[in-house]
Design a protein around this motif. Structure first.
Motif, PDB file in Angstrom:
ATOM      1  N   ALA A  32       0.833  -1.206   0.000  1.00 42.66           N
ATOM      2  CA  ALA A  32       0.000   0.000   0.000  1.00 42.66           C
ATOM      3  C   ALA A  32       0.866   1.254   0.000  1.00 42.66           C
ATOM      4  CB  ALA A  32      -0.926  -0.015   1.214  1.00 42.66           C
ATOM      5  N   TRP A  33       1.955   1.223   0.777  1.00 42.79           N
ATOM      6  CA  TRP A  33       2.840   2.389   0.845  1.00 42.79           C
ATOM      7  C   TRP A  33       3.551   2.637  -0.480  1.00 42.79           C
ATOM      8  CZ3 TRP A  33       8.423   2.952   1.648  1.00 42.79           C
ATOM      9  CH2 TRP A  33       8.795   4.273   1.965  1.00 42.79           C
ATOM     10  N   LEU A  34       3.931   1.557  -1.168  1.00 38.82           N
ATOM     11  CA  LEU A  34       4.565   1.713  -2.478  1.00 38.82           C
ATOM     12  C   LEU A  34       3.622   2.394  -3.462  1.00 38.82           C
ATOM     13  CD1 LEU A  34       6.403  -1.726  -2.912  1.00 38.82           C
ATOM     14  CD2 LEU A  34       7.462   0.517  -2.578  1.00 38.82           C
ATOM     15  N   THR A  35       2.339   2.089  -3.361  1.00 43.11           N
ATOM     16  CA  THR A  35       1.361   2.754  -4.228  1.00 43.11           C
ATOM     17  C   THR A  35       1.329   4.253  -3.950  1.00 43.11           C
ATOM     18  OG1 THR A  35       0.036   0.725  -4.215  1.00 43.11           O
ATOM     19  CG2 THR A  35      -1.031   2.737  -4.991  1.00 43.11           C
ATOM     20  N   VAL A  36       1.337   4.615  -2.685  1.00 50.32           N
ATOM     21  CA  VAL A  36       1.357   6.034  -2.318  1.00 50.32           C
ATOM     22  C   VAL A  36       2.647   6.690  -2.806  1.00 50.32           C
ATOM     23  CG1 VAL A  36       1.369   7.662  -0.384  1.00 50.32           C
ATOM     24  CG2 VAL A  36      -0.137   5.664  -0.331  1.00 50.32           C
ATOM     25  N   LEU A  37       3.773   6.023  -2.625  1.00 52.34           N
ATOM     26  CA  LEU A  37       5.061   6.565  -3.061  1.00 52.34           C
ATOM     27  C   LEU A  37       5.078   6.825  -4.562  1.00 52.34           C
ATOM     28  CD1 LEU A  37       7.976   4.685  -1.254  1.00 52.34           C
ATOM     29  CD2 LEU A  37       7.593   7.147  -1.316  1.00 52.34           C
ATOM     30  N   GLU A  38       4.605   5.856  -5.330  1.00 55.46           N
ATOM     31  CA  GLU A  38       4.612   6.010  -6.786  1.00 55.46           C
ATOM     32  C   GLU A  38       3.686   7.147  -7.204  1.00 55.46           C
ATOM     33  OE1 GLU A  38       5.590   5.406 -10.759  1.00 55.46           O
ATOM     34  OE2 GLU A  38       6.581   4.794  -8.883  1.00 55.46           O
ATOM     35  N   ALA A  39       2.542   7.264  -6.536  1.00 57.23           N
ATOM     36  CA  ALA A  39       1.624   8.353  -6.862  1.00 57.23           C
ATOM     37  C   ALA A  39       2.247   9.711  -6.541  1.00 57.23           C
ATOM     38  CB  ALA A  39       0.313   8.174  -6.099  1.00 57.23           C
ATOM     39  N   VAL A  40       2.919   9.815  -5.408  1.00 59.46           N
ATOM     40  CA  VAL A  40       3.572  11.068  -5.025  1.00 59.46           C
ATOM     41  C   VAL A  40       4.699  11.393  -5.998  1.00 59.46           C
ATOM     42  CG1 VAL A  40       4.918  12.224  -3.229  1.00 59.46           C
ATOM     43  CG2 VAL A  40       2.923  10.855  -2.604  1.00 59.46           C
ATOM     44  N   HIS A  41       5.443  10.362  -6.383  1.00 55.58           N
ATOM     45  CA  HIS A  41       6.540  10.587  -7.335  1.00 55.58           C
ATOM     46  C   HIS A  41       6.011  11.111  -8.662  1.00 55.58           C
ATOM     47  CE1 HIS A  41       8.975   8.762 -10.734  1.00 55.58           C
ATOM     48  NE2 HIS A  41       9.726   9.741 -10.296  1.00 55.58           N
ATOM     49  N   GLN A  42       4.944  10.492  -9.177  1.00 55.44           N
ATOM     50  CA  GLN A  42       4.414  10.936 -10.461  1.00 55.44           C
ATOM     51  C   GLN A  42       3.768  12.320 -10.357  1.00 55.44           C
ATOM     52  OE1 GLN A  42       2.119   8.132 -12.694  1.00 55.44           O
ATOM     53  NE2 GLN A  42       3.447   6.390 -12.201  1.00 55.44           N
ATOM     54  N   TYR A  43       3.207  12.643  -9.203  1.00 53.91           N
ATOM     55  CA  TYR A  43       2.549  13.940  -9.030  1.00 53.91           C
ATOM     56  C   TYR A  43       3.566  15.068  -8.865  1.00 53.91           C
ATOM     57  CZ  TYR A  43      -0.393  17.607  -7.051  1.00 53.91           C
ATOM     58  OH  TYR A  43      -1.044  18.793  -6.809  1.00 53.91           O
ATOM     59  N   THR A  44       4.611  14.811  -8.047  1.00 52.68           N
ATOM     60  CA  THR A  44       5.579  15.878  -7.744  1.00 52.68           C
ATOM     61  C   THR A  44       6.762  15.887  -8.695  1.00 52.68           C
ATOM     62  OG1 THR A  44       6.848  14.488  -6.200  1.00 52.68           O
ATOM     63  CG2 THR A  44       4.965  15.727  -5.312  1.00 52.68           C
ATOM     64  N   GLY A  45       7.080  14.734  -9.280  1.00 55.31           N
ATOM     65  CA  GLY A  45       8.259  14.642 -10.126  1.00 55.31           C
ATOM     66  C   GLY A  45       9.565  14.591  -9.361  1.00 55.31           C
TER      67      GLY A  45
END
Length: 462
Positions: A32-45
């Motif tokens: 679940a945390w990896l999903t959040v991390l990937e979403a944050v990475h794609q959103y913030t760059g």
């Protein structure tokens, strides 16, 4: 104590399931945390989130593999050691375990390969979707296992036909109110396990001035998530206690260490229950609080263990102690999460080495809390496998010998010790290498010096 096939089978299953639960607890939370991390990475760059993602994906892969290997044997034990339980409850438990395979394993097997090998071959949106599907798969796995176990704790939606429990209402089984308090309780426990492991890793790196950008991300995200989830987890823990109070009164009495009826009931904070004399030694209790916890009233009558025959009571001492250890660990985790989050929010966490040490040494707490919670649930269910319907003594394979049970127990202990040793060694190696940091493009392993050496001039902001 005489060694019997029943006792050895119980020890074997307790050992294997206690070992196994460590890994799903971690991987459910990390997925679940990896999903959040990937979403944050794609959103913030920001590439720091990508580096942390790639780092934890490796750990997730190892832990996931160890969970699969250690869990396979659990299914075999239903046939080798608990064939009578399998025969009687197979019409219900068999389909539930099959649903886990058709949903959870399908998602994990389909999308896990994308995470490991296909980032550069698929669009970012699909990669994020794949990460979410792996997280959903781990969640569904926990869901079907909790449905299965909750049916054994509180059987509903069945009828007995020719000595078998045959389902009559799958909706009642799947949507039992017991499931919908126990499943979230287990799910949040897994999320907290992931959060504390991530935060502890960040604290370890911060104490050694290693991979500092990534350490700050791990500390902040791990502690913030734990600070939010711990109160929710305590609420669901109370709701689980309500179901035990309503449906398993003898377990509730054992957990409370209550031997005789009380009105109003006191709450035993600490004691050493004596099952032979049916009393508590060294008891410390608070009047009325027991009724308040049980029914949210100050005058309810609570039943004691002496209302039940001795052969219908669970082991009181173990149920009593494991529950209290779980609660104490939960309160400690709440303290660490809230204080650590407050200091991180104020930018003072890095200056407080005592708190960093507390976060670092907090990583075993959720694992121990989960294991003791399961001990409370399963030991407290005794002497039943299917509560109120089928006793544990009647569930074991009739032809199983002491010699066969002893041999399989020894083999499992040795095999699990080898798996655990190699898996732990490799995860430790990954942790020492750490994530690839912009501060150190060559990514050397963590320096081999005593933990805490040279920490006098730590100056970071977390």
């Amino acid at each position: 104590m005489e060694l019997t096939a029943l006792l050895l089978s119980r020890i074997q299953f307790a050992f294997t399931v206690s070992y196994h639960i460590i890994f799903p607890s971690l991987t459910i939370g990390i997925a679940a945390w990896l999903t959040v991390l990937e979403a944050v990475h794609q959103y913030t760059g920001k590439e720091v989130y990508r580096r942390v993602f790639d780092f934890w994906l490796k750990i997730f892969a190892v832990a996931f593999g160890m969970g699969v290997v250690s869990g396979i044997v659990l299914g075999f034990q239903f046939g080798t050691n608990w064939s009578e339980l399998s025969r009687a409850s197979g019409p219900i438990q068999g389909p539930l375990l099959a649903y886990e395979t058709f949903t959870a394993f399908m998602l994990e097997a389909s999308f896990f390969g994308v995470l490991l090998f296909a980032r550069s071959r698929v669009r970012p949106g699909f990669y994020l979707f794949s990460t979410g599907m792996v997280a959903l798969g781990t969640t569904l796995s926990a869901f079907w296992i909790m449905v299965n176990n909750s049916w054994m704790q509180h059987p509903v939606g069945y009828e007995v036909v020719n000595g078998q429990f045959v389902p009559t209402d799958w909706a009642a089984i799947v949507f039992s109110p017991v499931v919908w308090v126990r499943f979230p309780h287990m799910l949040f426990a897994s999320y907290l396990t992931g959060a504390f492991c991530v935060a502890a890793t960040g604290a370890w790196y911060a104490l050694r001035r290693f991979s500092m950008p990534e350490a700050k991300v791990m500390l902040r995200m791990g502690l913030y998530l734990a600070a939010i989830l711990m109160p929710i987890q305590l609420l669901f823990g109370h709701l689980v206690g309500d179901y035990v109070h309503d449906y398993q009164p003898v377990k509730f009495a054992a957990i409370e260490g209550r031997w005789h009826d009380e009105q109003p009931a006191s709450e035993v904070l600490w004691a050493w229950p004596d099952e032979d004399l049916e009393k508590n030694n060294f008891e410390i209790s608070i009047p009325v609080l027991g009724s308040l916890i049980a029914t949210m009233t100050t005058d309810s009558k609570e039943v004691g263990l002496t209302n039940f025959p001795k052969d219908g009571r669970p082991p009181v001492l173990l149920s009593f102690l494991t529950f209290r250890l779980m609660v104490v660990l939960g309160l400690l985790m709440l303290f660490i999460a809230w204080v650590g989050s407050f200091l991180a929010r104020k930018g003072r966490l890095a200056e407080n080495r005592l708190m960093l040490w507390a976060v670092f040494f907090g990583f075993p707490m959720p694992f121990i809390a989960i294991i003791t919670g399961w001990f409370t649930a399963e030991v407290g269910r005794q002497p039943w496998t299917v509560y109120g319907l089928m006793r544990t003594a009647n569930s074991v394979t009739p032809t199983l010998t002491v010699e066969a049970a002893s041999t399989s127990l020894i083999i499992f202990c040795l095999a699990y010790a080898i798996i655990f040793s190699f898996g732990t060694f490799y995860i430790h190696k990954l942790l020492r290498i750490g994530p690839k940091s912009v501060d150190d493009e060559s990514s050397p392993p963590m320096p081999n010096r005593p933990l805490g050496a040279g920490m006098g001039n730590v100056n970071i902001t977390v």
